[in-house]
Scaffold this motif. Structure first.
Motif, PDB file in Angstrom:
ATOM      1  N   ALA A 241       0.849  -1.197   0.000  1.00 57.55           N
ATOM      2  CA  ALA A 241       0.000   0.000   0.000  1.00 57.55           C
ATOM      3  C   ALA A 241       0.881   1.243   0.000  1.00 57.55           C
ATOM      4  N   ILE A 242       0.381   2.305  -0.616  1.00 56.86           N
ATOM      5  CA  ILE A 242       1.117   3.573  -0.679  1.00 56.86           C
ATOM      6  C   ILE A 242       0.133   4.698  -0.410  1.00 56.86           C
ATOM      7  N   ASN A 243       0.476   5.569   0.539  1.00 58.79           N
ATOM      8  CA  ASN A 243      -0.343   6.740   0.823  1.00 58.79           C
ATOM      9  C   ASN A 243       0.572   7.951   0.959  1.00 58.79           C
ATOM     10  N   ALA A 244      -0.002   9.112   0.828  1.00 59.99           N
ATOM     11  CA  ALA A 244       0.795  10.334   0.884  1.00 59.99           C
ATOM     12  C   ALA A 244       0.136  11.350   1.799  1.00 59.99           C
ATOM     13  N   LYS A 245       0.946  12.239   2.333  1.00 60.25           N
ATOM     14  CA  LYS A 245       0.454  13.329   3.151  1.00 60.25           C
ATOM     15  C   LYS A 245       1.434  14.489   3.039  1.00 60.25           C
ATOM     16  N   GLU A 246       0.993  15.654   3.493  1.00 61.01           N
ATOM     17  CA  GLU A 246       1.878  16.813   3.502  1.00 61.01           C
ATOM     18  C   GLU A 246       2.311  17.084   4.934  1.00 61.01           C
ATOM     19  N   GLU A 247       3.602  17.275   5.127  1.00 62.46           N
ATOM     20  CA  GLU A 247       4.148  17.504   6.452  1.00 62.46           C
ATOM     21  C   GLU A 247       5.249  18.549   6.360  1.00 62.46           C
ATOM     22  N   ASN A 248       5.071  19.662   7.082  1.00 67.20           N
ATOM     23  CA  ASN A 248       6.047  20.761   7.066  1.00 67.20           C
ATOM     24  C   ASN A 248       6.333  21.251   5.640  1.00 67.20           C
ATOM     25  N   GLY A 249       5.269  21.306   4.840  1.00 71.33           N
ATOM     26  CA  GLY A 249       5.415  21.817   3.487  1.00 71.33           C
ATOM     27  C   GLY A 249       5.993  20.836   2.492  1.00 71.33           C
ATOM     28  N   LYS A 250       6.230  19.586   2.902  1.00 67.83           N
ATOM     29  CA  LYS A 250       6.806  18.578   2.018  1.00 67.83           C
ATOM     30  C   LYS A 250       5.821  17.429   1.831  1.00 67.83           C
ATOM     31  N   GLN A 251       5.902  16.806   0.680  1.00 65.40           N
ATOM     32  CA  GLN A 251       5.086  15.630   0.408  1.00 65.40           C
ATOM     33  C   GLN A 251       5.788  14.402   0.996  1.00 65.40           C
ATOM     34  N   VAL A 252       5.100  13.727   1.894  1.00 68.79           N
ATOM     35  CA  VAL A 252       5.646  12.546   2.560  1.00 68.79           C
ATOM     36  C   VAL A 252       4.880  11.316   2.091  1.00 68.79           C
ATOM     37  N   GLU A 253       5.630  10.288   1.753  1.00 66.23           N
ATOM     38  CA  GLU A 253       5.059   9.039   1.294  1.00 66.23           C
ATOM     39  C   GLU A 253       5.039   8.037   2.444  1.00 66.23           C
ATOM     40  N   MET A 254       3.904   7.391   2.651  1.00 67.48           N
ATOM     41  CA  MET A 254       3.770   6.372   3.696  1.00 67.48           C
ATOM     42  C   MET A 254       3.603   5.030   3.003  1.00 67.48           C
ATOM     43  N   VAL A 255       4.670   4.253   3.012  1.00 69.57           N
ATOM     44  CA  VAL A 255       4.719   2.997   2.269  1.00 69.57           C
ATOM     45  C   VAL A 255       4.506   1.832   3.237  1.00 69.57           C
ATOM     46  N   THR A 256       3.456   1.067   3.021  1.00 64.23           N
ATOM     47  CA  THR A 256       3.178  -0.107   3.837  1.00 64.23           C
ATOM     48  C   THR A 256       3.812  -1.325   3.181  1.00 64.23           C
ATOM     49  N   LYS A 257       4.645  -2.027   3.967  1.00 66.45           N
ATOM     50  CA  LYS A 257       5.338  -3.203   3.465  1.00 66.45           C
ATOM     51  C   LYS A 257       4.930  -4.429   4.279  1.00 66.45           C
ATOM     52  N   ARG A 258       5.059  -5.572   3.662  1.00 62.84           N
ATOM     53  CA  ARG A 258       4.723  -6.831   4.335  1.00 62.84           C
ATOM     54  C   ARG A 258       5.919  -7.773   4.262  1.00 62.84           C
ATOM     55  N   GLU A 259       6.311  -8.282   5.431  1.00 59.83           N
ATOM     56  CA  GLU A 259       7.391  -9.264   5.528  1.00 59.83           C
ATOM     57  C   GLU A 259       6.809 -10.627   5.878  1.00 59.83           C
ATOM     58  N   ILE A 260       7.330 -11.664   5.261  1.00 63.66           N
ATOM     59  CA  ILE A 260       6.948 -13.037   5.556  1.00 63.66           C
ATOM     60  C   ILE A 260       8.140 -13.738   6.199  1.00 63.66           C
ATOM     61  N   TYR A 261       7.888 -14.490   7.280  1.00 62.71           N
ATOM     62  CA  TYR A 261       8.958 -15.086   8.075  1.00 62.71           C
ATOM     63  C   TYR A 261       8.929 -16.606   8.042  1.00 62.71           C
ATOM     64  N   SER A 262      10.008 -17.196   8.497  1.00 58.15           N
ATOM     65  CA  SER A 262      10.133 -18.648   8.611  1.00 58.15           C
ATOM     66  C   SER A 262      10.405 -19.014  10.064  1.00 58.15           C
ATOM     67  N   PRO A 263       9.951 -20.190  10.518  1.00 56.72           N
ATOM     68  CA  PRO A 263      10.256 -20.633  11.885  1.00 56.72           C
ATOM     69  C   PRO A 263      11.730 -20.974  12.034  1.00 56.72           C
ATOM     70  N   ILE A 264      12.193 -21.008  13.270  1.00 57.68           N
ATOM     71  CA  ILE A 264      13.622 -21.140  13.527  1.00 57.68           C
ATOM     72  C   ILE A 264      14.184 -22.481  13.065  1.00 57.68           C
ATOM     73  N   ASN A 265      13.399 -23.548  13.138  1.00 56.03           N
ATOM     74  CA  ASN A 265      13.934 -24.840  12.704  1.00 56.03           C
ATOM     75  C   ASN A 265      14.190 -24.870  11.199  1.00 56.03           C
ATOM     76  N   LEU A 266      13.374 -24.147  10.410  1.00 57.16           N
ATOM     77  CA  LEU A 266      13.622 -24.051   8.973  1.00 57.16           C
ATOM     78  C   LEU A 266      14.743 -23.069   8.667  1.00 57.16           C
ATOM     79  N   ALA A 267      14.766 -21.948   9.378  1.00 52.86           N
ATOM     80  CA  ALA A 267      15.832 -20.964   9.161  1.00 52.86           C
ATOM     81  C   ALA A 267      17.198 -21.558   9.448  1.00 52.86           C
ATOM     82  N   ASN A 268      17.272 -22.443  10.450  1.00 50.61           N
ATOM     83  CA  ASN A 268      18.551 -23.037  10.839  1.00 50.61           C
ATOM     84  C   ASN A 268      19.114 -23.978   9.780  1.00 50.61           C
ATOM     85  N   THR A 269      18.276 -24.458   8.878  1.00 53.98           N
ATOM     86  CA  THR A 269      18.754 -25.362   7.827  1.00 53.98           C
ATOM     87  C   THR A 269      18.675 -24.727   6.439  1.00 53.98           C
ATOM     88  N   SER A 270      18.342 -23.457   6.381  1.00 51.14           N
ATOM     89  CA  SER A 270      18.186 -22.784   5.088  1.00 51.14           C
ATOM     90  C   SER A 270      19.520 -22.247   4.588  1.00 51.14           C
TER      91      SER A 270
END
Length: 408
Positions: A241-270
Motif C-alpha cells: 500500500a502507498i499513501n501520501a500526506k503533507e508535512e512541514n510543506g513537504k510531500q511525505v510518502e507512507m509505504v506499507t510493506k509486508r514481511e513473511i517469516y520462517s520458523p527457527i527450525n527451517l531458518a537453521n537449515t536454510s
C-alpha cells in the motif's frame, strides 16, 4: 529553546505543560494517558509520540495509512502484554528496557534456581537470592523500575506449557535456550499466531532471531519524483500500500510493506541468499559465527543439550560439525579459522555484560518497532561478534519457487 520544546508534546498545542496537555491526548480506542504518565514517559513520548504509549491491541494489526505520524509510530506500548522466557543476563537487559519503555504488562518465566555463577552478570539478584527461583528473585527489582507496569512471575518449565498458554500474549521472547526448546516454543507461537523472538549470548558472541509470521509495517519517506510501485522487493518483502500526506510543506510518502517469516527450525537449515553467494568477495564477508552457532545446536542435539567442554572428544566433534556446516553454507574453508573456533568455544555458556546490554537493547528496540508497525524489523537472524563490533543480519529461508517460476 530546544527544537523538541518548541514543538511541544505530540497531539497538543506547543508550550503546554504535561498536565495542561492531557485533555488533547485522548486516543479513540483506549483510556487516555494521565498527566502523571505524560510526565513519566516524557522521553518516550517525544521520541515516539503520545499515541505510541496507547493500546497496541485496540488498534488494527494492519497499519493505518493516514493520520498524524505519531499515531503510526512506535508501539502503543501501554497495554501490550509480553512474555519473557528465561531470566539470565540477556533477559535482565530486555526486561529493563521494556519496563522503562512503559509496556502494559510483562510476565517473566524461568523454572531454574539462582546459582552463585549468576551473581557475576545478573543485576536484579544478590547473594541473598541463591537457591531461589530466578524469576521470583528478580521480580522485586524488575517491578521497581516501573511500578505502573503489571509484572507477573511464572516459575514453571516453559516446555510444559500448552500452545494455548501463548495466546494471552502479544509477543513472546525466549532467551538463552538451545534449538530444541526454541523450536518447540516457536511452533506453539505459530499455532496461536503470535510473534516470536529468540535471543542468546555466549560471551563475546550472540544472536537474535525473529519469526513474526506475517508482519506489516509503515516506512515514511519524502516523496521522490519516481513513483513507488506495488511490488515484491525481496523474496520475503512486498510493498502492499502507498499513501501520501503533507508535512512541514513537504510531500511525505507512507509505504506499507509486508514481511513473511520462517520458523527457527527451517531458518537453521536454510541456505544463504543467492546474493550473498554470488561472488567470492561476498562469501568472505559472511560471519563464521553463523557456522559456529549451527554447529553448537547440532552438538547439543547429539549430546543431550550439553555444551561442548574442552575435552578432546568434544573439541573434535565440534570442529567436525563446524566444518560440515561451513561446507553446507558454501563458504570458503579459509574463513573458518582455528582461532575463531577456539575463541567461540572459550566463550560458550558465559555472559559478558556489554554484550548482553547490546543484544538486550536491540531486542527491545525491535519489539517496540514491531508492536508499533514502524520501520523494518529484523529479518530474520542478527549475529553479533563483539570482537569485530559487527552485527550482520541474514535472511535465512527455505528455497521456494516464485510466482513466475524462478527459484528464490
Amino acid at each position: 529553546m530546544a527544537d523538541d520544546e518548541q514543538q511541544g508534546i505530540d497531539g497538543a498545542p506547543p508550550g503546554l505543560t504535561p498536565a495542561a496537555a492531557a485533555p488533547f491526548l485522548q486516543p479513540p480506542h483506549a483510556h487516555p494517558i494521565s498527566a502523571d504518565e505524560i510526565a513519566l514517559y516524557d522521553r518516550q513520548i517525544r521520541l515516539w509520540g503520545v499515541r505510541a504509549q496507547e493500546k497496541y491491541a485496540a488498534a488494527p494489526r494492519t497499519p493505518e495509512p493516514a493520520g498524524p505520524s505519531h499515531v503510526l509510530t512506535a508501539s502503543r506500548l501501554r497495554s501490550a502484554n509480553l512474555l519473557l522466557v528465561g531470566m539470565r543476563a540477556l533477559a535482565n537487559e530486555i526486561a529493563k528496557n521494556l519496563m522503562l519503555a512503559g509496556i502494559g504488562s510483562l510476565t517473566i518465566l524461568d523454572h531454574h534456581l539462582v546459582t552463585e555463577d549468576d551473581l557475576g552478570s545478573q543485576f536484579f539478584i544478590s547473594e541473598l537470592h541463591v537457591g531461589m527461583n530466578r524469576a521470583a528473585a528478580a521480580a522485586s527489582q524488575v517491578r521497581a523500575l516501573n511500578p505502573r507496569v503489571a509484572l507477573s512471575v511464572d516459575m514453571e518449565n516453559i516446555l510444559l506449557k500448552p500452545p494455548e498458554f501463548y495466546s494471552m500474549f502479544d509477543m513472546i521472547i525466549a532467551t538463552d535456550l538451545d534449538l530444541a526448546p526454541l523450536a518447540t516454543i516457536n511452533a506453539a507461537c505459530r499455532f496461536v499466531n503470535k510473534p516470536f523472538y529468540a535471543a542468546g549470548s555466549h560471551g563475546m558472541y550472540g544472536f537474535i532471531f525473529a519469526d513474526l509470521i506475517t508482519h506489516d509495517f509503515v516506512v515514511e519517506r519524502e516523496k521522490s519524483n519516481l513513483p513507488t510501485a506495488l511490488k515484491a522487493e525481496t523474496m520475503t518483502r512486498s510493498i502492499i500500500a502507498i499513501n501520501a500526506k503533507e508535512e512541514n510543506g513537504k510531500q511525505v510518502e507512507m509505504v506499507t510493506k509486508r514481511e513473511i517469516y520462517s520458523p527457527i527450525n527451517l531458518a537453521n537449515t536454510s541456505p544463504l541468499q543467492a546474493e550473498q553467494l554470488s561472488s567470492r568477495r561476498r562469501k568472505l564477508q559472511v560471519s563464521p559465527l553463523l557456522t559456529c552457532l549451527r554447529a553448537l545446536w547440532e552438538f547439543q542435539a547429539l549430546r543431550q543439550q550439553s555444551l561442548p567442554t574442552h575435552s578432546h572428544p568434544d573439541l573434535e566433534l565440534f570442529t567436525k560439525l563446524a566444518t560440515e556446516k561451513h561446507k553446507e553454507l558454501q563458504l570458503p574453508p579459509e574463513t573458518l579459522r582455528s582461532e575463531f573456533l577456539r575463541s567461540f568455544l572459550q566463550n560458550v555458556g558465559s555472559e559478558i555484560a556489554p554484550v548482553t546490554a547490546f543484544l538486550g537493547g536491540q531486542v527491545a528496540q525491535d519489539v517496540i518497532n514491531v508492536l508499533g508497525q514502524r520501520e523494518q524489523p529484523i529479518q530474520n537472524f542478527l549475529l553479533f561478534d563483539s570482537e569485530d563490533s559487527k552485527g550482520p543480519v541474514y535472511a535465512l529461508h527455505p528455497i521456494f519457487p516464485s510466482l513466475d517460476g524462478r527459484v528464490m
